[in-house]
Motif scaffolding. Structure first.
Motif, mmCIF file in Angstrom:
data_model
loop_
_atom_site.group_PDB
_atom_site.id
_atom_site.type_symbol
_atom_site.label_atom_id
_atom_site.label_comp_id
_atom_site.label_asym_id
_atom_site.label_seq_id
_atom_site.Cartn_x
_atom_site.Cartn_y
_atom_site.Cartn_z
ATOM 1 N N MET A 144 89.629 2.127 6.461
ATOM 2 C CA MET A 144 88.411 1.383 6.776
ATOM 3 C C MET A 144 87.984 0.464 5.639
ATOM 4 O O MET A 144 88.056 0.821 4.457
ATOM 5 C CB MET A 144 87.273 2.367 7.087
ATOM 6 C CG MET A 144 85.999 1.694 7.532
ATOM 7 S SD MET A 144 84.752 2.892 8.034
ATOM 8 C CE MET A 144 83.445 1.778 8.563
ATOM 9 N N ASP A 145 87.565 -0.709 6.027
ATOM 10 C CA ASP A 145 86.979 -1.672 5.101
ATOM 11 C C ASP A 145 85.544 -1.226 4.777
ATOM 12 O O ASP A 145 84.716 -1.083 5.674
ATOM 13 C CB ASP A 145 86.986 -3.054 5.778
ATOM 14 C CG ASP A 145 86.303 -4.125 4.941
ATOM 15 O OD1 ASP A 145 85.948 -3.847 3.793
ATOM 16 O OD2 ASP A 145 86.130 -5.243 5.470
ATOM 17 N N LEU A 146 85.258 -0.973 3.486
ATOM 18 C CA LEU A 146 83.911 -0.543 3.083
ATOM 19 C C LEU A 146 83.136 -1.644 2.358
ATOM 20 O O LEU A 146 82.238 -1.370 1.568
ATOM 21 C CB LEU A 146 83.984 0.698 2.189
ATOM 22 C CG LEU A 146 84.298 2.013 2.893
ATOM 23 C CD1 LEU A 146 84.131 3.184 1.945
ATOM 24 C CD2 LEU A 146 83.427 2.217 4.128
ATOM 25 N N LEU A 154 80.318 2.111 9.282
ATOM 26 C CA LEU A 154 80.497 3.380 8.574
ATOM 27 C C LEU A 154 79.603 4.461 9.156
ATOM 28 O O LEU A 154 80.017 5.616 9.297
ATOM 29 C CB LEU A 154 80.212 3.187 7.081
ATOM 30 C CG LEU A 154 80.312 4.445 6.218
ATOM 31 C CD1 LEU A 154 81.720 5.049 6.300
ATOM 32 C CD2 LEU A 154 79.943 4.131 4.769
ATOM 33 N N SER A 181 89.833 4.262 2.458
ATOM 34 C CA SER A 181 88.963 3.088 2.488
ATOM 35 C C SER A 181 89.416 2.087 1.436
ATOM 36 O O SER A 181 90.180 2.420 0.522
ATOM 37 C CB SER A 181 87.514 3.485 2.242
ATOM 38 O OG SER A 181 87.387 4.168 1.004
ATOM 39 N N TYR A 215 91.520 0.593 -3.407
ATOM 40 C CA TYR A 215 91.850 1.497 -2.295
ATOM 41 C C TYR A 215 91.619 2.917 -2.769
ATOM 42 O O TYR A 215 91.961 3.280 -3.901
ATOM 43 C CB TYR A 215 93.297 1.327 -1.843
ATOM 44 C CG TYR A 215 93.824 2.488 -1.036
ATOM 45 C CD1 TYR A 215 93.348 2.755 0.246
ATOM 46 C CD2 TYR A 215 94.801 3.343 -1.560
ATOM 47 C CE1 TYR A 215 93.819 3.826 0.979
ATOM 48 C CE2 TYR A 215 95.286 4.418 -0.832
ATOM 49 C CZ TYR A 215 94.790 4.663 0.435
ATOM 50 O OH TYR A 215 95.242 5.727 1.151
ATOM 51 N N VAL A 232 84.071 12.026 5.524
ATOM 52 C CA VAL A 232 83.685 10.643 5.798
ATOM 53 C C VAL A 232 82.192 10.445 5.572
ATOM 54 O O VAL A 232 81.749 9.391 5.118
ATOM 55 C CB VAL A 232 84.086 10.247 7.240
ATOM 56 C CG1 VAL A 232 83.548 8.871 7.596
ATOM 57 C CG2 VAL A 232 85.595 10.296 7.401
ATOM 58 N N GLN A 235 81.026 9.138 2.225
ATOM 59 C CA GLN A 235 81.398 7.796 1.782
ATOM 60 C C GLN A 235 80.193 6.863 1.818
ATOM 61 O O GLN A 235 79.280 7.021 2.636
ATOM 62 C CB GLN A 235 82.515 7.233 2.670
ATOM 63 C CG GLN A 235 83.759 8.109 2.727
ATOM 64 C CD GLN A 235 84.290 8.415 1.352
ATOM 65 O OE1 GLN A 235 84.564 7.503 0.561
ATOM 66 N NE2 GLN A 235 84.426 9.708 1.046
ATOM 67 N N SER A 274 88.379 -3.756 10.113
ATOM 68 C CA SER A 274 87.767 -4.716 9.193
ATOM 69 C C SER A 274 87.113 -5.827 10.002
ATOM 70 O O SER A 274 87.479 -6.072 11.159
ATOM 71 C CB SER A 274 88.822 -5.293 8.250
ATOM 72 O OG SER A 274 88.252 -6.245 7.379
#
Length: 776
Positions: A144-146, A154, A181, A215, A232, A235, A274
């Motif tokens: 996942m793009d954070l 998220l 992520s 990453y 998760v 995060q 993303s």
């Protein structure tokens, strides 16, 4: 008259047709004589070698031992003495296909191991079977793009662990999920390195925000949904400075760090989510990162990628290669604004799909389920990236009701259902000899099974007759191998029959008297004072050319005989100047009768008697047709003209001309006019002539011409009228539109306050009349 260009086209077409239907061109790649068994069998698939001791005749060289099998056999070589190694295949492991869930064992691909021995130039093929098993295990890694724009996504992902596992357990008995992520490289200009921005890169102060990172591997693959949701939920969002993200770095590490991720040898899915673009190879130079990505795992104990500041982003090709080798199928779940970009990326990555993600990722479970269904129903059989030198491969796919042939990239079947069997024919060919055993791996993309193919080439003759100091070689003066002698030092000759120092002026015996030309006519070698001719010549001085005999279908002596000194010596039961004739008469027979009884069969072709023609002599040039046979009778009895002297016993009736139709006789009468009638015969054989009319042939032809001309004119006039009506309609519609727009115009050029003229005048305020005088 035809136009000139049509004449040329017709000539070209007839030329092409004559070439296509004429004789075949000679096979330039056919078997040619070779000096040794190894060179012979490597030169062409049709070549064989005779190792029989006394096979070669006096005056010939051992080159003649290399020839096609049938030719060697016709020349007297025993089948047991012919070396003709062809390709072979052996299945080493072939477990039956099953979809059993007992002990979590699945077999979807068979066979599993096979060995192939290839002869250069000869193709080998084998069948690969695949049956899609129900409940095949799945590993899913959620990447996942954070970056800050994914804040809402998220929050939803934190609550979807159970739903995601439940959706996958509907289609498989064993599923594991993991999580990772990414943001971007931790150097300028990708992220801000200012202390305040480093601690809190998010633009809003109300959010918990973590420092940027390239990453991070968060959770290894697990079947525990609560563990997934727990990890998760810990995060937090982060941020970077540009629109593109470092997702390629994250995909590369997730693919190569197999132990840290926990990948099993099952179906592997990598879900990439993303809403941004991606950096690729070369972009790292902006931050001083220029070393190419090394494709290795660089995760520390906390799961962080530690070399993002040293290695550039991977290229698309590098990423596609690593994903293919790892057998990982990417699912790109991206927002609508990025859909086209990732669809283009997906075209370069095998077995990948793209799905549209809602802005808050609320549809991610449904998206993943649909993507998995699409991926698992597509069966792609491919080979390992690099083929051994000299090896070519092609695939024929047999997918239920559809077939595809000759694909070199791999076999493909789409829409394959659970428990459906599909098959692929794999065709492998070697163009050269391999240096040693080679291994080729075939696999179905996305499935953790493979077929190992062990490749060797048949390039060596195993004659089994190796004899040092063989008696056959003039009492031990040479070593015998595959029927030929390798002479000891000091001895020469085909059988090592001569001592080199004892042969005085051997070339004098290899020429005619007073001949100053080359020895052995330039078509052989002088050995021991005798000519040893090459494979295309014969005779005491090799003066006979064995390549100038008649050919048939592009083959010397039709392949049914040997060329000797310009004449074909035919094998048994074959005749003709090119040995093209065989005892077979099937080509002459039609309905069991040779040449229809009007000719005789020569070389399986009919030679017709005088007056008859056709491939089976079934047509007569002097025979009268039934219409011509009854013409005089019909004309004489109805019109009283023509030849009335012949006997006419037929009954004749007259009908109006309007009743004629297809099937009526239309022949020329004696006076040149057109006679129209029909012949009827009843069960007793009585013939009745029904005559319609007799009209001038010229008038009849003129009527037909006038009819066609009038018809053509009528069609042309109708087309012109339709065209005129359509153009008139379009013009009127356009004029009405113009008038309507002019009526609706509220302003004209003079009254419109927004109208500005094309020219503008300016006056200099300092200007006065005195400036026009002599003062200037």
């Amino acid at each position: 008259m035809f136009p000139a260009q049509w004449t040329v086209r017709l000539w070209l077409w007839l030329t092409l047709l004559s070439i296509t239907c004429g004789e075949k061109l000679p096979d330039i790649g056919s078997c040619q004589p070779r000096p040794s068994c190894h060179e012979c069998i490597q030169s062409h698939p049709s070549c064989a070698w005779c190792k029989q001791l006394n096979f070669v005749q006096p005056g010939e060289s051992d080159l003649g031992r290399c020839a096609p099998w049938l030719e060697l056999e016709h020349r007297g070589c025993l089948p047991s003495e012919i070396m003709d190694p062809h390709g072979q295949q052996h299945i080493l492991e072939d477990r039956p296909l099953s979809n059993s869930t007992q002990h979590q064992t699945f077999t979807q691909l068979s066979p599993q191991r096979i060995s192939l021995q290839l002869q250069p130039g000869e193709e080998q093929n084998f069948t690969v079977r695949f049956r899609r098993a129900e409940g095949y295990p799945v590993d899913l890694y959620y990447l996942m793009d954070l970056s800050y724009s994914m804040k809402d996504d998220l929050e939803n992902i934190k609550r979807l662990g159970s739903d995601l596992l439940a959706a996958l357990r509907d289609v498989t008995t064993s599923v594991k999920i993991g999580f990772g992520s990414f943001v971007d490289k931790t150097v300028l200009p990708y992220v801000s390195t200012a202390p305040s921005k480093w601690k809190k890169p998010c633009p809003s102060s109300g959010n918990t925000c973590q420092s940027p990172f390239s990453y991070r591997h968060v959770l290894p693959l697990t079947g525990n949904a609560s563990e997934f949701e727990g990890r998760v939920s810990q995060q937090h969002i982060s941020g970077n400075m540009d629109d593109a993200e470092g997702g390629f770095d994250a995909i590369m590490q997730a693919a190569v760090c197999k132990e840290q991720i926990g990948w099993r040898n099952v179906t592997k899915l990598l879900v990439f989510t993303s809403d941004g673009a991606f950096h690729t190879a070369g972009d790292g130079k902006l931050g001083g990162v220029y070393m190419p990505n090394d494709g290795r795992c660089h995760l520390d104990a906390n799961g962080l990628y530690t070399k993002s500041h040293l290695y550039d982003y991977p290229s698309v090709a590098h990423l596609a290669e690593v994903l293919s080798e790892s057998n990982i199928q990417p699912i790109f779940a991206v927002t609508g604004s990025r859909l086209l970009m990732y669809e283009e990326l997906s075209r370069h990555i095998p077995k990948s799909v793209v799905g549209e993600l809602k802005e808050d990722s609320s549809n991610v479970v449904q998206l993943i389920a649909e993507a998995y269904s699409s991926l698992s129903s597509s069966v792609n059989l491919e080979h390992s990236a690099d083929l051994p030198p000299g090896i070519s491969i092609a695939y024929d796919s047999h997918c239920g009701g559809s077939e595809t042939y000759g694909r070199v990239q791999g076999g493909e079947c789409l829409g394959v259902r659970v428990n459906e069997l599909v098959q692929f024919t794999v065709r492998i060919k070697a163009t050269t000899c391999l240096t040693g055993p080679q291994k080729l791996v075939l696999r179905v993309l996305g499935v953790g099974e493979e077929l190992q193919v062990e490749l060797t080439t048949a390039c060596e003759c195993q004659c089994g007759d190796i004899q040092p100091y063989a008696e056959h070689c003039s009492g031990g003066h040479g070593n015998l191998t595959c029927g030929i002698c390798s002479c000891q030092e000091g001895y020469i000759g085909r059988l090592c029959e001569c001592k080199q120092e004892e042969v005085l002026d051997p070339e004098a015996r290899c020429r005619d008297v007073n001949d100053t030309g080359p020895v052995c006519s330039g078509k052989g070698h002088c050995v021991c004072g005798k000519c040893q001719c090459n494979g295309q010549a014969s005779g005491p001085l090799c003066s006979c050319d064995n390549t100038i005999c008649d050919r048939y279908n592009g083959q010397l002596c039709a392949g049914n005989g040997q060329c000797r000194c310009g004449q074909c010596e035919c094998y048994l039961n074959y005749t003709g100047s090119a040995c093209e004739c065989s005892p077979d008469t099937s080509g002459c027979r039609q309905e069991g009768t040779p040449c229809s009884g009007h000719g005789h069969c020569v070389c399986n072709r009919c030679r017709c008697d005088a007056g008859w023609f056709g491939s089976h002599c079934s047509h007569c040039s002097d025979c009268q047709t039934p219409c011509e046979e009854h013409r005089d009778c019909a004309e004489c009895k109805v019109f009283g003209s023509g030849n009335c002297s012949s006997l006419c016993n037929q009954t004749v009736k007259v009908v109006p001309a309007a009743t004629t139709n297809e099937g009526w006789c239309q022949t020329k009468a004696k006076d040149g006019s057109l006679l129209i009638y029909i012949i009827e015969k009843d069960e007793t054989g009585t013939v009745t002539l029904i005559v319609s009319s007799k009209e001038d042939a010229t008038t009849h032809t003129v009527k037909q011409v006038v009819f066609w001309v009038l018809g053509f004119l009528a069609v042309g006039i109708a087309f012109i009228l339709v065209y005129h009506y359509v153009m008139e309609y379009l013009d009127r519609r356009e004029f009405r539109r113009f008038e309507k727009e002019r009526e609706n115009a509220k302003w004209n050029e003079e009254d419109n306050p927004l109208f500005q003229g094309a020219t503008t005048t300016f006056i200099n305020p300092k200007f006065n009349d005195e400036c026009n005088g002599n003062r200037l």
